[in-house]
Motif scaffolding. Structure first.
Motif, PDB file in Angstrom:
ATOM      1  N   ALA A  53       0.848  -1.193   0.000  1.00  0.00           N
ATOM      2  CA  ALA A  53       0.000   0.000   0.000  1.00  0.00           C
ATOM      3  C   ALA A  53       0.881   1.240   0.000  1.00  0.00           C
ATOM      4  O   ALA A  53       1.988   1.226   0.547  1.00  0.00           O
ATOM      5  CB  ALA A  53      -0.926   0.014   1.209  1.00  0.00           C
ATOM      6  N   TRP A  54       0.384   2.289  -0.638  1.00  0.00           N
ATOM      7  CA  TRP A  54       1.135   3.535  -0.774  1.00  0.00           C
ATOM      8  C   TRP A  54       0.224   4.726  -0.523  1.00  0.00           C
ATOM      9  O   TRP A  54      -0.998   4.633  -0.621  1.00  0.00           O
ATOM     10  CB  TRP A  54       1.705   3.669  -2.188  1.00  0.00           C
ATOM     11  N   VAL A  55       0.853   5.847  -0.243  1.00  0.00           N
ATOM     12  CA  VAL A  55       0.139   7.120  -0.158  1.00  0.00           C
ATOM     13  C   VAL A  55       0.771   8.093  -1.139  1.00  0.00           C
ATOM     14  O   VAL A  55       1.946   7.971  -1.487  1.00  0.00           O
ATOM     15  CB  VAL A  55       0.150   7.725   1.259  1.00  0.00           C
ATOM     16  N   ILE A  66      -3.592   4.010  -2.146  1.00  0.00           N
ATOM     17  CA  ILE A  66      -3.898   2.876  -3.025  1.00  0.00           C
ATOM     18  C   ILE A  66      -3.241   1.635  -2.436  1.00  0.00           C
ATOM     19  O   ILE A  66      -2.232   1.738  -1.728  1.00  0.00           O
ATOM     20  CB  ILE A  66      -3.422   3.124  -4.470  1.00  0.00           C
ATOM     21  N   ALA A  67      -3.818   0.474  -2.724  1.00  0.00           N
ATOM     22  CA  ALA A  67      -3.253  -0.790  -2.244  1.00  0.00           C
ATOM     23  C   ALA A  67      -3.368  -1.853  -3.323  1.00  0.00           C
ATOM     24  O   ALA A  67      -4.163  -1.724  -4.271  1.00  0.00           O
ATOM     25  CB  ALA A  67      -3.984  -1.253  -0.986  1.00  0.00           C
ATOM     26  N   LEU A  68      -2.568  -2.897  -3.168  1.00  0.00           N
ATOM     27  CA  LEU A  68      -2.684  -4.104  -3.978  1.00  0.00           C
ATOM     28  C   LEU A  68      -3.056  -5.238  -3.048  1.00  0.00           C
ATOM     29  O   LEU A  68      -2.470  -5.371  -1.962  1.00  0.00           O
ATOM     30  CB  LEU A  68      -1.351  -4.435  -4.666  1.00  0.00           C
ATOM     31  N   HIS A  69      -4.039  -6.027  -3.472  1.00  0.00           N
ATOM     32  CA  HIS A  69      -4.494  -7.178  -2.695  1.00  0.00           C
ATOM     33  C   HIS A  69      -4.380  -8.435  -3.544  1.00  0.00           C
ATOM     34  O   HIS A  69      -4.460  -8.363  -4.771  1.00  0.00           O
ATOM     35  CB  HIS A  69      -5.959  -7.002  -2.291  1.00  0.00           C
ATOM     36  N   PRO A  70      -4.253  -9.583  -2.899  1.00  0.00           N
ATOM     37  CA  PRO A  70      -4.347 -10.830  -3.655  1.00  0.00           C
ATOM     38  C   PRO A  70      -5.817 -11.068  -4.019  1.00  0.00           C
ATOM     39  O   PRO A  70      -6.705 -10.449  -3.432  1.00  0.00           O
ATOM     40  CB  PRO A  70      -3.861 -11.881  -2.656  1.00  0.00           C
ATOM     41  N   THR A  71      -6.052 -11.941  -4.988  1.00  0.00           N
ATOM     42  CA  THR A  71      -7.441 -12.334  -5.223  1.00  0.00           C
ATOM     43  C   THR A  71      -7.884 -13.161  -4.025  1.00  0.00           C
ATOM     44  O   THR A  71      -7.062 -13.622  -3.233  1.00  0.00           O
ATOM     45  CB  THR A  71      -7.596 -13.140  -6.529  1.00  0.00           C
ATOM     46  N   ALA A  72      -9.174 -13.349  -3.895  1.00  0.00           N
ATOM     47  CA  ALA A  72      -9.717 -14.052  -2.735  1.00  0.00           C
ATOM     48  C   ALA A  72      -9.240 -15.498  -2.675  1.00  0.00           C
ATOM     49  O   ALA A  72      -8.977 -16.125  -3.697  1.00  0.00           O
ATOM     50  CB  ALA A  72     -11.239 -14.021  -2.788  1.00  0.00           C
ATOM     51  N   LEU A 104      -8.266   2.806  -3.743  1.00  0.00           N
ATOM     52  CA  LEU A 104      -7.790   4.066  -4.330  1.00  0.00           C
ATOM     53  C   LEU A 104      -8.732   5.178  -3.910  1.00  0.00           C
ATOM     54  O   LEU A 104      -9.920   5.160  -4.231  1.00  0.00           O
ATOM     55  CB  LEU A 104      -7.730   3.976  -5.855  1.00  0.00           C
ATOM     56  N   VAL A 105      -8.190   6.120  -3.179  1.00  0.00           N
ATOM     57  CA  VAL A 105      -8.966   7.251  -2.693  1.00  0.00           C
ATOM     58  C   VAL A 105      -8.042   8.462  -2.621  1.00  0.00           C
ATOM     59  O   VAL A 105      -6.867   8.339  -2.278  1.00  0.00           O
ATOM     60  CB  VAL A 105      -9.607   6.931  -1.314  1.00  0.00           C
ATOM     61  N   THR A 106      -8.560   9.624  -3.027  1.00  0.00           N
ATOM     62  CA  THR A 106      -7.790  10.866  -2.918  1.00  0.00           C
ATOM     63  C   THR A 106      -8.659  11.937  -2.280  1.00  0.00           C
ATOM     64  O   THR A 106      -9.879  11.806  -2.215  1.00  0.00           O
ATOM     65  CB  THR A 106      -7.314  11.384  -4.298  1.00  0.00           C
ATOM     66  N   VAL A 110      -5.797  17.664  -5.344  1.00  0.00           N
ATOM     67  CA  VAL A 110      -4.550  17.713  -6.093  1.00  0.00           C
ATOM     68  C   VAL A 110      -4.732  16.951  -7.400  1.00  0.00           C
ATOM     69  O   VAL A 110      -4.716  15.720  -7.416  1.00  0.00           O
ATOM     70  CB  VAL A 110      -3.373  17.114  -5.282  1.00  0.00           C
ATOM     71  N   PRO A 111      -4.964  17.678  -8.498  1.00  0.00           N
ATOM     72  CA  PRO A 111      -5.154  16.998  -9.785  1.00  0.00           C
ATOM     73  C   PRO A 111      -3.975  16.086 -10.109  1.00  0.00           C
ATOM     74  O   PRO A 111      -2.814  16.457  -9.913  1.00  0.00           O
ATOM     75  CB  PRO A 111      -5.242  18.153 -10.789  1.00  0.00           C
ATOM     76  N   GLY A 112      -4.295  14.892 -10.560  1.00  0.00           N
ATOM     77  CA  GLY A 112      -3.269  13.936 -10.946  1.00  0.00           C
ATOM     78  C   GLY A 112      -2.858  12.970  -9.856  1.00  0.00           C
ATOM     79  O   GLY A 112      -2.124  12.014 -10.116  1.00  0.00           O
ATOM     80  N   SER A 113      -3.323  13.176  -8.625  1.00  0.00           N
ATOM     81  CA  SER A 113      -2.889  12.286  -7.545  1.00  0.00           C
ATOM     82  C   SER A 113      -3.430  10.870  -7.733  1.00  0.00           C
ATOM     83  O   SER A 113      -2.708   9.890  -7.496  1.00  0.00           O
ATOM     84  CB  SER A 113      -3.250  12.850  -6.170  1.00  0.00           C
ATOM     85  N   GLY A 114      -4.657  10.726  -8.180  1.00  0.00           N
ATOM     86  CA  GLY A 114      -5.214   9.397  -8.423  1.00  0.00           C
ATOM     87  C   GLY A 114      -4.502   8.688  -9.558  1.00  0.00           C
ATOM     88  O   GLY A 114      -4.175   7.499  -9.461  1.00  0.00           O
ATOM     89  N   THR A 115      -4.232   9.405 -10.633  1.00  0.00           N
ATOM     90  CA  THR A 115      -3.533   8.833 -11.780  1.00  0.00           C
ATOM     91  C   THR A 115      -2.108   8.423 -11.387  1.00  0.00           C
ATOM     92  O   THR A 115      -1.628   7.354 -11.776  1.00  0.00           O
ATOM     93  CB  THR A 115      -3.494   9.844 -12.944  1.00  0.00           C
ATOM     94  N   THR A 116      -1.455   9.245 -10.589  1.00  0.00           N
ATOM     95  CA  THR A 116      -0.102   8.932 -10.137  1.00  0.00           C
ATOM     96  C   THR A 116      -0.098   7.688  -9.260  1.00  0.00           C
ATOM     97  O   THR A 116       0.747   6.800  -9.427  1.00  0.00           O
ATOM     98  CB  THR A 116       0.498  10.135  -9.389  1.00  0.00           C
ATOM     99  N   LEU A 117      -1.038   7.604  -8.325  1.00  0.00           N
ATOM    100  CA  LEU A 117      -1.126   6.423  -7.466  1.00  0.00           C
ATOM    101  C   LEU A 117      -1.414   5.166  -8.289  1.00  0.00           C
ATOM    102  O   LEU A 117      -0.803   4.116  -8.068  1.00  0.00           O
ATOM    103  CB  LEU A 117      -2.218   6.606  -6.408  1.00  0.00           C
TER     104      LEU A 117
END
Length: 176
Positions: A53-55, A66-72, A104-106, A110-117
């Motif tokens: 996960a990152w900020v 934003i985060a990455l999860h495994p599939t269930a 993914l949440v912003t 700040v325009p572009g923060s979602g795209t950057t994440l």
């Protein structure tokens, strides 16, 4: 740390959660994400099964997550099992080679923060040998966000999110 137009991305720390919760609450109030108000909690945002996960930061302030999860895990949940099976068929790889882009949440300021994440998470998944996938509420504005970034719709899957039943749109990241 990745930096794009004044936006930097770094791994999420536990100390970030207090800053992220009001951002998550605003996202729920404004965009109905997460769908359930009961999900606006630190343990939903920082799920124990996450891969990473990152900020995003701008001017030393946390502005997104934003985060990455495994599939269930198989047989954990019928909707998650169906989504995983469809992603596997669409990509030709096993569940252990998929990474679900999630949370993914912003703050929207700040325009572009979602795209950057998103770009950061996609690159991290690929660097780990995984294919990025996601599911999104079809009535969400997020669907257009992913469409505009070239994500491919591969089907739908019935998901039970608390009291809400959603035919979530399943997507796979564009090929590089």
């Amino acid at each position: 740390m990745l930096a794009t137009s004044g936006i930097s991305v770094r791994p999420r720390r536990d100390s970030d959660l207090n800053t992220l919760l009001p951002i998550l609450q605003r996202a729920h109030s404004t965009h109905r994400y997460p769908v359930r108000a009961a999900a606006v909690r630190a343990d939903w945002l920082a799920a124990p099964n996450e891969l990473a996960a990152w900020v995003a930061e701008h001017d030393d302030a946390v502005v997104g997550h934003i985060a990455l999860h495994p599939t269930a895990s198989p047989e954990q949940d019928a909707g998650a099992d169906d989504a995983s099976a469809q992603w596997q068929r669409a990509t030709g790889v096993g569940a252990d080679r998929l990474a679900v882009v999630s949370r993914l949440v912003t703050d929207g300021c700040v325009p572009g923060s979602g795209t950057t994440l998103l770009a950061h998470a996609v690159n991290a998944a690929r660097d780990a040998g995984r294919i990025p996938v996601l599911l999104v509420d079809p009535s969400s504005t997020a669907l257009g966000f992913y469409d505009r970034r070239g994500w491919h719709r591969i089907g739908t899957s019935a998901q039970q999110w608390g009291e809400y039943r959603v035919d979530a749109v399943l997507m796979v990241a564009p090929v590089r």
